[in-house]
Scaffold this active site. Structure first.
Site, PDB file in Angstrom:
ATOM      1  N   HIS A  52       0.857  -1.176   0.000  1.00 19.09           N
ATOM      2  CA  HIS A  52       0.000   0.000   0.000  1.00 19.09           C
ATOM      3  C   HIS A  52       0.900   1.235   0.000  1.00 19.09           C
ATOM      4  O   HIS A  52       2.127   1.114   0.125  1.00 19.09           O
ATOM      5  CB  HIS A  52      -0.940   0.001   1.217  1.00 19.09           C
ATOM      6  CG  HIS A  52      -0.242   0.045   2.531  1.00 19.09           C
ATOM      7  ND1 HIS A  52      -0.165  -1.050   3.374  1.00 19.09           N
ATOM      8  CD2 HIS A  52       0.431   1.035   3.147  1.00 19.09           C
ATOM      9  CE1 HIS A  52       0.519  -0.712   4.446  1.00 19.09           C
ATOM     10  NE2 HIS A  52       0.896   0.539   4.333  1.00 19.09           N
TER      11      HIS A  52
HETATM   12  P1  TYD Z   1      -1.551  -2.665   7.675  1.00 24.53           P
HETATM   13  O1  TYD Z   1      -0.963  -1.296   7.766  1.00 24.53           O
HETATM   14  O2  TYD Z   1      -2.421  -2.957   6.494  1.00 24.53           O
HETATM   15  O3  TYD Z   1      -0.393  -3.768   7.776  1.00 24.53           O
HETATM   16  P2  TYD Z   1       0.794  -4.152   6.777  1.00 24.53           P
HETATM   17  O4  TYD Z   1       0.962  -3.043   5.821  1.00 24.53           O
HETATM   18  O5  TYD Z   1       1.993  -4.348   7.667  1.00 24.53           O
HETATM   19  O6  TYD Z   1       0.483  -5.428   6.100  1.00 24.53           O
HETATM   20  O7  TYD Z   1      -2.335  -2.946   9.030  1.00 24.53           O
HETATM   21  C1  TYD Z   1      -2.869  -4.222   9.336  1.00 24.53           C
HETATM   22  C2  TYD Z   1      -4.088  -3.998  10.234  1.00 24.53           C
HETATM   23  O8  TYD Z   1      -3.691  -3.382  11.453  1.00 24.53           O
HETATM   24  C3  TYD Z   1      -5.138  -3.095   9.586  1.00 24.53           C
HETATM   25  O9  TYD Z   1      -6.420  -3.637   9.930  1.00 24.53           O
HETATM   26  C4  TYD Z   1      -4.971  -1.777  10.296  1.00 24.53           C
HETATM   27  C5  TYD Z   1      -4.416  -2.161  11.651  1.00 24.53           C
HETATM   28  N1  TYD Z   1      -3.483  -1.139  12.196  1.00 24.53           N
HETATM   29  C6  TYD Z   1      -3.878  -0.383  13.284  1.00 24.53           C
HETATM   30  O10 TYD Z   1      -4.992  -0.531  13.835  1.00 24.53           O
HETATM   31  N2  TYD Z   1      -3.000   0.551  13.792  1.00 24.53           N
HETATM   32  C7  TYD Z   1      -1.769   0.742  13.247  1.00 24.53           C
HETATM   33  O11 TYD Z   1      -0.990   1.601  13.730  1.00 24.53           O
HETATM   34  C8  TYD Z   1      -1.391  -0.038  12.094  1.00 24.53           C
HETATM   35  C9  TYD Z   1      -0.051   0.139  11.435  1.00 24.53           C
HETATM   36  C10 TYD Z   1      -2.287  -0.972  11.611  1.00 24.53           C
END
Ligand code: TYD
Length: 136
Positions: A52
């Site tokens: 993303h």
């Molecule tokens: P995401 O940023 O999509 O993870 P990655 O890019 O590492 O695969 O986040 C995964 C899940 O965690 C998503 O449902 C959002 C949640 N999240 C939070 O609630 N707070 C945060 O600070 C982060 C980074 C993610």
């Protein structure tokens, strides 16, 4: 911001017989104030994270233990960083597609971020990202 702004940053390392100490100061070692810290751990072998971009968020990615790769992509060019030491990290500027892979077992990825979690700041659709950066 251009991909060249995303760069490896060497952090101070204070070493003595008791071990090593590294620190990060917002607006000094990294070009933003830190408002949030999150970390990835217990990542199973073969798993990928990221995929993303963020519209406004600045981040700094450090391997606290073990290793993993961070792939950055501005829609035109790509850069791959192998992170395997806790005394350097990669500054990730806004509007950069990021992808994390090759996690070693037991690795810990710590991310310092310029703002609180905000789902509206994410671009999770690759085509939407390419359009936004004029690369569609
Ligand atoms: P995401 O940023 O999509 O993870 P990655 O890019 O590492 O695969 O986040 C995964 C899940 O965690 C998503 O449902 C959002 C949640 N999240 C939070 O609630 N707070 C945060 O600070 C982060 C980074 C993610």
């Amino acid at each position: 911001m251009p991909l060249s702004d995303c760069r490896l940053i060497d952090l101070p390392k204070i070493s003595d017989a008791r071990g090593n100490l590294t620190f990060v100061e917002g607006n000094n070692h990294i070009p933003f104030e830190v408002k949030r810290v999150y970390y990835l751990y217990d990542v199973p072998g073969g798993a990928d994270r990221g995929e993303h971009a963020h519209k406004d968020l600045h981040q700094f990615v450090i391997s606290m233990s073990g290793s993993f790769d961070l792939l950055l992509d501005d829609g035109f060019d790509k850069k791959r960083f192998q992170l395997n030491r806790p005394y350097y990290g990669v500054y990730v500027c806004p509007m950069m597609w990021r992808y994390l892979d090759n996690f070693s077992s037991g690795s810990v990825c710590m991310v310092l971020a310029s703002g609180p979690y905000d789902e509206t700041d994410y671009i999770r659709d690759r085509d939407e990202f390419l359009k936004a950066v004029g690369a569609a």
